[in-house]
Write a protein that holds these residues in place. Structure first.
Motif, mmCIF file in Angstrom:
data_model
loop_
_atom_site.group_PDB
_atom_site.id
_atom_site.type_symbol
_atom_site.label_atom_id
_atom_site.label_comp_id
_atom_site.label_asym_id
_atom_site.label_seq_id
_atom_site.Cartn_x
_atom_site.Cartn_y
_atom_site.Cartn_z
ATOM 1 N N LEU A 62 -49.932 28.071 30.708
ATOM 2 C CA LEU A 62 -48.915 27.779 31.774
ATOM 3 C C LEU A 62 -48.608 25.320 31.166
ATOM 4 C CD1 LEU A 62 -48.987 29.288 34.944
ATOM 5 C CD2 LEU A 62 -48.164 30.042 32.997
ATOM 6 N N LEU A 63 -49.024 25.182 31.626
ATOM 7 C CA LEU A 63 -48.809 23.798 30.800
ATOM 8 C C LEU A 63 -47.806 24.093 29.516
ATOM 9 C CD1 LEU A 63 -52.351 22.045 31.522
ATOM 10 C CD2 LEU A 63 -49.939 21.772 32.824
ATOM 11 N N LYS A 69 -47.664 19.905 28.693
ATOM 12 C CA LYS A 69 -49.981 19.695 28.128
ATOM 13 C C LYS A 69 -49.775 17.806 28.590
ATOM 14 C CE LYS A 69 -51.221 20.181 24.037
ATOM 15 N NZ LYS A 69 -51.649 21.649 23.187
ATOM 16 N N ASP A 70 -48.705 17.252 27.688
ATOM 17 C CA ASP A 70 -49.020 15.848 27.795
ATOM 18 C C ASP A 70 -48.728 15.214 28.782
ATOM 19 O OD1 ASP A 70 -49.775 16.856 24.709
ATOM 20 O OD2 ASP A 70 -47.727 16.514 24.523
ATOM 21 N N ASP A 74 -55.912 15.323 33.241
ATOM 22 C CA ASP A 74 -57.187 16.148 33.184
ATOM 23 C C ASP A 74 -58.133 16.386 32.326
ATOM 24 O OD1 ASP A 74 -58.900 17.565 34.254
ATOM 25 O OD2 ASP A 74 -57.526 18.735 35.652
ATOM 26 N N PRO A 75 -59.128 15.920 31.358
ATOM 27 C CA PRO A 75 -59.764 16.231 31.175
ATOM 28 C C PRO A 75 -60.668 17.651 31.086
ATOM 29 C CG PRO A 75 -61.376 15.089 33.291
ATOM 30 C CD PRO A 75 -59.780 14.808 33.332
ATOM 31 N N HIS A 277 -59.670 14.390 39.672
ATOM 32 C CA HIS A 277 -58.835 14.349 39.328
ATOM 33 C C HIS A 277 -57.493 14.456 39.460
ATOM 34 C CE1 HIS A 277 -55.924 13.634 36.080
ATOM 35 N NE2 HIS A 277 -56.398 12.737 35.227
ATOM 36 N N PRO A 278 -56.380 13.879 39.729
ATOM 37 C CA PRO A 278 -55.340 13.560 41.030
ATOM 38 C C PRO A 278 -53.989 15.305 40.751
ATOM 39 C CG PRO A 278 -55.149 11.763 39.618
ATOM 40 C CD PRO A 278 -56.260 12.047 39.702
ATOM 41 N N ASP A 279 -54.203 15.698 39.305
ATOM 42 C CA ASP A 279 -53.969 16.526 38.136
ATOM 43 C C ASP A 279 -54.423 18.040 38.442
ATOM 44 O OD1 ASP A 279 -51.483 14.554 38.030
ATOM 45 O OD2 ASP A 279 -51.777 14.786 35.270
ATOM 46 N N SER A 280 -56.125 17.714 39.620
ATOM 47 C CA SER A 280 -56.567 19.443 38.830
ATOM 48 C C SER A 280 -55.753 20.044 39.681
ATOM 49 C CB SER A 280 -58.336 19.303 39.957
ATOM 50 O OG SER A 280 -59.284 19.506 39.920
#
Length: 447
Positions: A62-63, A69-70, A74-75, A277-280
């Motif tokens: 979905l990113l 996506k960029d 998030d690893p 990660h804050p975007d997890s």
């Protein structure tokens, strides 16, 4: 180099015929959902107006759809797209290799066969959700197997197993790490979880460098089979093996939450949010769970305003409210990145019911102090969050009776089997009851 070890549970030769019959061509590798679907959902979300998430997709896809996506570091996102790109590249190269398993063809294309196999297995180990099974990949597995058996390449080992036939010679199987992982990938993709568990167990013993990853995959197999006790044991060991994989804390929190083990769920969710990660994509769910679990831990019956009990109660209510606020903020970040909002699973629904409750006075005015409503919600949560021994099998952790499998939905589900002597524990099946009785319960029953 050839060594002798216990034989693996399955080989490519064993698994391909059955899976070809199962018509798995173009089937996406599905994410295994946990009990009550309360853990991470890869493609099950509520959508805004006019929005629909693509089917059979990972959240990370979905990113790309949302063009964000960029915008995240998030690893796990990077790992997923690295695996997806590697898999696509290998598949493109695979399509240039002729099909067939005769010796001449294998000899002519052995370098390409080995190279493509290594990249496909690397992609699968990076993120199995980035890989899709195709019939051509099954044919490659046959080709790679012929290559290994014919050439005995460097890094090959030999396993020995006794034949089931009386007086028969022992059977030897040549394998490499890639051939074992290939079998695991095929079994996983075909949903053959019981056989997959056996082969993963062999890989854990033989290949120390992928032990943590194998434990995670085996935990997912146990989850699919609803053996939550074994699932948790593997995830705990995976964390001990590779503490950097913090998402395992999130998964453990969800399984413990779904099986009503509040203390363990609280521990793992707290460990997760410390380092996540804050975007997890699992962070909103973790915060909603922490809000609910913390709220239900508030002490009851604090009558004096300045007593220790009342001060502790007030502190816990504030902590729970903070977690709920953080969950909402994480939800907004998820919507910004993924273009959809997180789904209303049981954890999120319970949190909203608890923290958005408002009570009215007799005059019809809304109370500005949320404390009474939160305390009422806390007591309701304590009653709803049942004793884990009653809400789940005391032996394997399964939350329902195995007899319900295949049972008509029109019929009333069969409850767990309670111990007739103490009525304090329950089981999903008679075999689990016997196992638990012999192991521990006969020493504690009615005590």
């Amino acid at each position: 180099m050839t060594d002798t070890h216990p034989a693996p549970a399955a080989t490519v030769e064993d698994v391909i015929p059955a899976l070809e019959a199962a018509t798995i061509e173009d089937k996406a590798v599905e994410h295994v959902h946990g009990p009550d679907c309360s853990h991470d959902h890869e493609h099950d979300h509520e959508h805004g107006e006019g929005e629909q998430a693509p089917q059979h997709r990972n959240d990370f896809d979905l990113l790309e759809t949302n063009g964000t996506k960029d915008k995240t570091t998030d690893p796990l996102v990077k790992k997923y797209f690295a695996a997806k790109e590697l898999f696509a590249s290998a598949l493109e190269r695979l399509n240039q290799i002729p099909e067939g398993a005769d010796a001449e063809l294998i000899a002519k294309h052995q370098d390409e066969i080995v190279s493509v196999t290594k990249d496909l297995m690397k992609a699968f180990l990076l993120d199995e959700k980035a890989c899709q099974m195709h019939q051509r990949i099954l044919k490659l597995a046959e080709q790679y197997e012929v290559y290994v058996q014919t050439n005995n390449p460097e890094g090959t080992s030999t396993t020995t197993a006794d034949s089931e036939e009386e007086d028969a010679e022992k059977q030897n199987t040549i394998y490499t790490k890639d051939s074992v992982v290939f079998v695991i990938m095929i079994l996983w993709s075909g949903g053959q979880y019981e056989h997959c568990i056996q082969t993963i167990g062999f890989a854990i013993q033989e290949f120390a460098d992928i032990k943590g990853r194998m434990l995670e995959l085996r935990a997912s197999c146990h989850m699919a089979l609803r053996n939550f006790k074994a699932c948790n044991e593997d995830l705990e060991e995976a964390l001990a093996t590779e503490p950097i994989n913090v998402e395992n804390h999130s998964t453990l929190g969800n399984v413990y939450y779904a099986t009503h083990q509040a203390a363990d769920a609280l521990h793992h969710f707290k460990e997760f949010v410390k380092v996540a990660h804050p975007d997890s994509r699992t962070l909103p769910n973790a915060y909603y769970a922490l809000a609910t679990l913390t709220l239900q831990s508030a002490p009851s019956g604090a009558t004096k305003k300045k007593s220790n009990q009342a001060l502790k109660q007030s502190s816990i209510l504030k902590e729970a409210q903070t977690y709920f606020k953080l969950a909402q903020e994480a939800d907004l970040r998820f919507k910004e990145l993924y273009g959809v909002v997180t789904g209303f699973n049981e954890i999120k629904r319970t949190a909203y019911q608890a923290f958005q409750a408002r009570t009215a006075t007799r005059a019809g005015l809304i109370q500005t102090d949320p404390t009474p409503a939160l305390l009422e919600a806390s007591e309701a949560l304590k009653k709803a969050f049942k004793n884990p021994g009653i809400s789940a099998c005391a032996n394997c952790g399964r939350p329902d009776n195995v007899a319900n499998e295949g049972r008509s939905q029109d019929l009333k589900p069969k409850p767990l089997l309670k111990c007739a002597k103490c009525n304090k524990v329950a089981y999903c099946s008679r075999p689990c009851q016997i196992t638990h009785w012999n192991a521990t319960h006969k020493n504690t029953c009615k005590k």
